[in-house]
Scaffold this active site. Sequence first.
Site: not given
Length: 159
Positions: A16-18, A21
């Site tokens: 999960i990262h930008g 997410g």
Amino acid sequence: MSGPNILLTRIDNRLIHGQVGVTWVNHLGANLVVVANDKVSKDVVQQNLMDMVLPDVIQARYFSLEKTIDVIHKASPRQKIFLVVKDVHDALALKEGGVPIDHLNIGNMHYEEGKKQVSSTVSVDDKDIEAFKRLDELGVNLDLRKVPNEKGQNILDLF
């Protein structure tokens, strides 16, 4: 009873990262992100960091591969699940364990020693290629793309 409402399964070694997410979650309309990875399922610090990326209305669960296999079929139909795994081997273990993965988005597999780069964000070695071929044999659509509005490509076409 129908199976779990898995909107998409994505390989992204960053989990999960930008991009995951925000961009993918919004595009899919997901309300739950399930990260299936043995190491991360035990790393509360990394889980907390990933939770900070998600909008407040999106829940996240961090399960080992075995727990994912054991509980995914108990998911409520209201749960719109975005399943994220670290690599192709995790995806294959889930599929072989009975998780209904029909469509696999290959987003990010970083380059490391011994791997060859097949796209700007994906590098593979022989074991990865074999795992992708096995997933294909199991009927999984293998869709290489970074972001939702990008045109996808079957990763097998790159080997």
